[in-house]
Design a protein around this motif. Sequence first.
Motif, PDB file in Angstrom:
ATOM      1  N   SER A  50       0.815  -1.215   0.000  1.00 34.81           N
ATOM      2  CA  SER A  50       0.000   0.000   0.000  1.00 34.81           C
ATOM      3  C   SER A  50       0.847   1.263   0.000  1.00 34.81           C
ATOM      4  N   PHE A  51       2.150   1.137   0.107  1.00 37.27           N
ATOM      5  CA  PHE A  51       3.054   2.284  -0.010  1.00 37.27           C
ATOM      6  C   PHE A  51       3.337   2.636  -1.467  1.00 37.27           C
ATOM      7  N   PHE A  52       3.276   1.652  -2.358  1.00 43.88           N
ATOM      8  CA  PHE A  52       3.722   1.864  -3.738  1.00 43.88           C
ATOM      9  C   PHE A  52       2.888   2.853  -4.555  1.00 43.88           C
ATOM     10  N   PRO A  53       1.609   3.061  -4.288  1.00 40.63           N
ATOM     11  CA  PRO A  53       0.909   4.120  -5.031  1.00 40.63           C
ATOM     12  C   PRO A  53       1.511   5.510  -4.827  1.00 40.63           C
ATOM     13  N   TYR A  54       2.281   5.674  -3.770  1.00 40.61           N
ATOM     14  CA  TYR A  54       2.986   6.944  -3.558  1.00 40.61           C
ATOM     15  C   TYR A  54       3.900   7.260  -4.739  1.00 40.61           C
ATOM     16  N   TYR A  55       4.580   6.248  -5.266  1.00 40.92           N
ATOM     17  CA  TYR A  55       5.476   6.468  -6.397  1.00 40.92           C
ATOM     18  C   TYR A  55       4.699   6.846  -7.655  1.00 40.92           C
ATOM     19  N   ALA A  56       3.466   6.418  -7.754  1.00 44.25           N
ATOM     20  CA  ALA A  56       2.663   6.736  -8.934  1.00 44.25           C
ATOM     21  C   ALA A  56       2.193   8.184  -8.941  1.00 44.25           C
ATOM     22  N   VAL A  57       1.891   8.737  -7.770  1.00 47.27           N
ATOM     23  CA  VAL A  57       1.336  10.095  -7.725  1.00 47.27           C
ATOM     24  C   VAL A  57       2.338  11.141  -7.251  1.00 47.27           C
ATOM     25  N   ASN A  58       3.554  10.740  -6.958  1.00 43.74           N
ATOM     26  CA  ASN A  58       4.557  11.695  -6.479  1.00 43.74           C
ATOM     27  C   ASN A  58       5.209  12.399  -7.665  1.00 43.74           C
ATOM     28  N   ALA A  66      -6.007  13.561  -6.995  1.00 45.09           N
ATOM     29  CA  ALA A  66      -5.414  12.222  -7.142  1.00 45.09           C
ATOM     30  C   ALA A  66      -4.548  11.887  -5.934  1.00 45.09           C
ATOM     31  N   LYS A  67      -3.810  12.877  -5.442  1.00 41.31           N
ATOM     32  CA  LYS A  67      -2.987  12.647  -4.258  1.00 41.31           C
ATOM     33  C   LYS A  67      -3.853  12.435  -3.026  1.00 41.31           C
ATOM     34  N   THR A  68      -4.958  13.158  -2.944  1.00 44.02           N
ATOM     35  CA  THR A  68      -5.872  12.983  -1.821  1.00 44.02           C
ATOM     36  C   THR A  68      -6.518  11.606  -1.859  1.00 44.02           C
ATOM     37  N   LEU A  80       3.499  11.072   1.411  1.00 38.83           N
ATOM     38  CA  LEU A  80       3.136  12.365   0.830  1.00 38.83           C
ATOM     39  C   LEU A  80       3.240  13.472   1.875  1.00 38.83           C
ATOM     40  N   GLY A  81       2.837  13.178   3.097  1.00 37.88           N
ATOM     41  CA  GLY A  81       2.969  14.160   4.171  1.00 37.88           C
ATOM     42  C   GLY A  81       4.412  14.446   4.512  1.00 37.88           C
ATOM     43  N   ALA A  82       5.262  13.428   4.434  1.00 34.50           N
ATOM     44  CA  ALA A  82       6.688  13.631   4.696  1.00 34.50           C
ATOM     45  C   ALA A  82       7.303  14.557   3.653  1.00 34.50           C
ATOM     46  N   ASN A  83       6.824  14.471   2.418  1.00 28.72           N
ATOM     47  CA  ASN A  83       7.302  15.398   1.389  1.00 28.72           C
ATOM     48  C   ASN A  83       6.919  16.835   1.716  1.00 28.72           C
ATOM     49  N   VAL A  84       5.721  17.027   2.209  1.00 28.84           N
ATOM     50  CA  VAL A  84       5.284  18.371   2.578  1.00 28.84           C
ATOM     51  C   VAL A  84       6.137  18.899   3.729  1.00 28.84           C
TER      52      VAL A  84
END
Length: 105
Positions: A50-58, A66-68, A80-84
Amino acid sequence: TVFEYSQKIFVFIYFEVFSLAVISMCFLLSSLFSKSKTASLMGPMIFFASFFPYYAVNDPQFSTSAKTATCILAPACFALGANVFADYEGGLVGIQSDNYTDPSS
């Protein structure tokens, strides 16, 4: 410290919400399996997958909606929050009560 410029309450809320989301995800996964051996093998695999969709929308080309939508998965949302947090901390500003609603990039 890692979060030198951010207000501590926002850092606490960030980790607290992630912890509650992971606990809820564990309860959801436990209800899907009737055998403990299967659950102990599949649970971590589903969690890490469930972590891998992060790579798709990052990517900046993806919309905020889409990120939400990706944030339904706790590990992807955490990344995504860590990026912010990294964007704000890298700008030597941190997440404060007056800028937490501003876009990070």
